[in-house]
Design an enzyme around this catalytic site. Structure first.
Site, PDB file in Angstrom:
ATOM      1  CG  ASP A 269       5.679   8.639   0.102  1.00 58.20           C
ATOM      2  OD1 ASP A 269       4.929   7.670   0.380  1.00 58.20           O
ATOM      3  OD2 ASP A 269       5.241   9.733  -0.294  1.00 58.20           O
TER       4      ASP A 269
ATOM      5  CG  ASP B 151       0.043 -21.486   0.855  1.00 58.37           C
ATOM      6  OD1 ASP B 151      -0.529 -22.598   0.799  1.00 58.37           O
ATOM      7  OD2 ASP B 151       1.279 -21.354   0.908  1.00 58.37           O
TER       8      ASP B 151
ATOM      9  CB  THR C 238       3.190 -23.611   3.951  1.00 62.99           C
ATOM     10  OG1 THR C 238       3.296 -22.921   2.699  1.00 62.99           O
ATOM     11  CG2 THR C 238       3.564 -25.070   3.744  1.00 62.99           C
TER      12      THR C 238
ATOM     13  N   PRO D  30      -5.048  -1.967  -7.162  1.00 62.11           N
ATOM     14  CG  PRO D  30      -3.356  -3.521  -7.518  1.00 62.11           C
ATOM     15  CD  PRO D  30      -3.591  -2.091  -7.171  1.00 62.11           C
TER      16      PRO D  30
ATOM     17  CG  HIS E  85      -2.194 -12.993  -2.548  1.00 64.33           C
ATOM     18  ND1 HIS E  85      -3.132 -12.957  -3.546  1.00 64.33           N
ATOM     19  CD2 HIS E  85      -2.104 -11.720  -2.088  1.00 64.33           C
ATOM     20  CE1 HIS E  85      -3.589 -11.721  -3.694  1.00 64.33           C
ATOM     21  NE2 HIS E  85      -2.971 -10.952  -2.826  1.00 64.33           N
TER      22      HIS E  85
ATOM     23  N   GLY F 149       4.754   6.083  -4.302  1.00 65.20           N
ATOM     24  CA  GLY F 149       6.060   5.484  -4.065  1.00 65.20           C
ATOM     25  C   GLY F 149       6.263   5.144  -2.599  1.00 65.20           C
TER      26      GLY F 149
ATOM     27  CG  ASP G  69       6.157 -21.972   1.235  1.00 70.41           C
ATOM     28  OD1 ASP G  69       5.147 -21.368   0.814  1.00 70.41           O
ATOM     29  OD2 ASP G  69       6.088 -22.930   2.015  1.00 70.41           O
TER      30      ASP G  69
ATOM     31  CG  HIS H 217      -2.220  -0.731   0.974  1.00 69.78           C
ATOM     32  ND1 HIS H 217      -3.450  -0.126   1.002  1.00 69.78           N
ATOM     33  CD2 HIS H 217      -2.435  -2.028   0.687  1.00 69.78           C
ATOM     34  CE1 HIS H 217      -4.384  -1.029   0.741  1.00 69.78           C
ATOM     35  NE2 HIS H 217      -3.807  -2.196   0.556  1.00 69.78           N
ATOM     36  CG  ASP H 218       4.800   3.485   1.869  1.00 71.87           C
ATOM     37  OD1 ASP H 218       4.242   4.597   1.647  1.00 71.87           O
ATOM     38  OD2 ASP H 218       6.002   3.388   2.144  1.00 71.87           O
TER      39      ASP H 218
END
Ligand SMILES: *[C@@H]1O[C@H](CO)[C@@H](O)[C@H](O)[C@H]1NC(C)=O
Ligand SMILES: *[C@@H]1O[C@H](CO)[C@@H](O)[C@H](O)[C@H]1NC(C)=O
Length: 337
Positions: free
Chosen positions: A80, A247, A250, A166, A197, A78, A255, A72-73
C-alpha cells in the site's frame, strides 16, 4: 512470587495486544486485475517501463533496490506504499524504522509518479507504481516477465513501530513461522522469494563472523567454501563500510545462479546457506539450482502473490505525492489501526 507472575502475565497481555492492535491482518486482494488502467490511464505501464529502463541502463543495482523496497512495502500493512511516506515530527513513518535504513529507490518512484501525474493526474497509485517498477526491473535483469494485477490503493497509515520484518540472523523456522507463514506463504514460496537475494548485497558486518571467527572458534564457518571466505575477507578489508554481493557469480542477474551457488557452499549469509542445508528447504534449493525454467515460473508466481498482500483494515487513496498523504477530507479520520 505472585507479583512476578502477574508482571509476566501483564507483559504477555501487553505484547499480545500491542502486536495484535498494531499489526493489521494481511489478506489477499481479490479485487486487483491485470490492465486495471487500460481505460483510465492507458499509457501507465508503458511510462513506468520507460523510466525504469532509463535508470537500469545507468544503474544495474536498481533491481535489487526495488525488490528490497517492494518487500518492505508488502510485508508491512500489505502493498500500500506505506514505506514511501516521509517521516514527520508527529508521525515517525516506516522509513524511520531501523530495518528501513538500507532501503532506497524512493527517487525513482518519485520520477515515475511525476511523469504519470502529468499524463493522467490522480489515477495511478504509488503502490501500483512500485509493484510495476519492480516487475519491470526484474525483467531488465534477465528475470521472468509476468502480467501483474493492479488497482492497489495507497494506505493512510505509515508508522515506524509497525515495521516488524524477518532478519538475516533468524533461523529458517523462525523466519517461516514468524513472518512468511502468517502471510499465507508456503515454505517453497519463502525460498523462492528469498531468491531475490540473487541481486542482493550485504554489509560485511552482517557476515563478518563467518569469514573470520565463526562462533568464537577462531576459524571461518566450515559451511562456507574456503575460497569464498578468502575472497570475502579481501572484499571486506576495504575501508568505509564495504558490502558484498549475495550471489557472487551473476550479481546483477535475476537467475538460478544464486541457488546454484548455495549448492556449492557459496552462500554469503548463514541464513542463505542454511536454505541449502536444511532438510525442510534443501530440495527446493537444489531443484531451482538445476532448473532455470522452474525457478522463473515460481519466482513470477511468488512475486504476484506477494503483490496481492493487502491490509484487512484502513482505507486508501491515490496519492498525488508518494511521500505524503493527500490532505484529509474532514469526514474521514483514520485512527491508525
Ligand atoms: C574468536 O572469538 C573468540 C570469542 O569471542 C575470542 O576469544 C578469540 O580470541 C577470537 N579468535 C580470533 C582468532 O580472533
Ligand atoms: C559462474 O558459474 C559458472 C557455472 O559454474 C562458471 O562457469 C563461471 O565461471 C562462474 N562465473 C563467475 C564470475 O564466478
Amino acid at each position: 512470587m505472585m507479583a512476578k507472575i502477574s508482571l509476566v502475565l501483564v507483559l504477555i497481555f501487553f505484547l499480545f495486544f500491542h502486536v495484535a492492535l498494531l499489526v493489521p491482518r494481511l489478506v489477499s486482494a481479490a479485487d486487483l486485475k491485470v490492465g486495471f488502467y487500460k481505460t483510465t490511464c492507458p499509457l501507465a505501464e508503458t511510462i513506468v517501463r520507460h523510466v525504469v529502463e532509463k535508470r537500469h541502463s545507468t544503474d544495474k543495482s536498481i533491481t535489487a533496490a526495488l525488490l528490497h523496497l517492494q518487500f518492505h512495502d508488502c510485508f508491512v500493512r500489505g502493498c500500500d506504499a506505506s514505506i514511501l511516506i516521509d517521516s514527520t515530527a508527529q508521525n515517525p513513518s516506516e522509513k524511520a524504522a531501523p530495518p528501513s535504513a538500507t532501503v532506497r529507490g524512493y527517487d525513482l518512484i518519485d520520477d515515475i509518479k511525476y511523469a504519470l501525474e502529468y499524463v493522467c493526474p490522480a489515477q495511478v497509485s504509488c503502490a501500483d507504481i512500485l509493484a510495476l517498477a519492480t516487475r519491470d526491473s526484474v525483467a531488465l535483469a534477465g528475470g521472468p516477465t509476468y502480467d501483474l494485477p493492479t488497482g492497489r490503493l495507497d494506505g493512510l497509515v505509515s508508522r515506524a513501530d509497525q515495521v516488524i520484518l524477518p532478519a538475516p540472523t533468524m533461523s529458517i523456522s523462525q523466519a517461516f513461522t514468524g513472518h512468511f507463514h502468517p502471510l499465507g506463504f508456503t515454505l517453497p514460496e519463502m525460498v523462492t522469494l528469498l531468491g531475490a537475494h540473487t541481486v542482493g548485497v550485504a554489509h560485511c558486518f552482517i557476515f563478518q563472523d563467518r569469514i573470520s571467527n565463526f562462533s568464537g572458534s577462531g576459524r571461518p564457518d566450515p559451511a562456507m567454501d574456503p575460497a569464498l571466505a578468502a575472497s570475502l575477507r579481501k572484499t571486506c578489508s576495504a575501508s568505509g563500510s564495504p558490502t558484498a554481493f549475495l550471489d557472487q557469480n551473476t550479481s546483477f542477474a535475476v537467475d538460478r545462479s544464486y541457488f546454484r551457488e548455495l549448492t556449492r557452499r557459496k552462500g554469503v549469509l548463514r541464513f542463505d546457506q542454511d536454505l541449502a542445508n536444511d532438510p525442510s528447504t534443501s530440495s527446493v534449493v537444489y531443484g531451482f539450482a538445476r532448473d532455470e525454467a522452474s525457478y522463473r515460473k515460481s519466482f513470477a508466481a511468488a512475486m504476484v502473490k506477494m503483490g496481492n498482500l493487502k491490509s484487512g483494515s484502513g482505507g486508501g487513496e491515490v496519492r498525488k505525492n508518494c511521500r505524503v498523504f493527500n490532505k484529509p477530507k474532514s469526514s474521514d479520520v483514520d485512527d491508525g489501526v
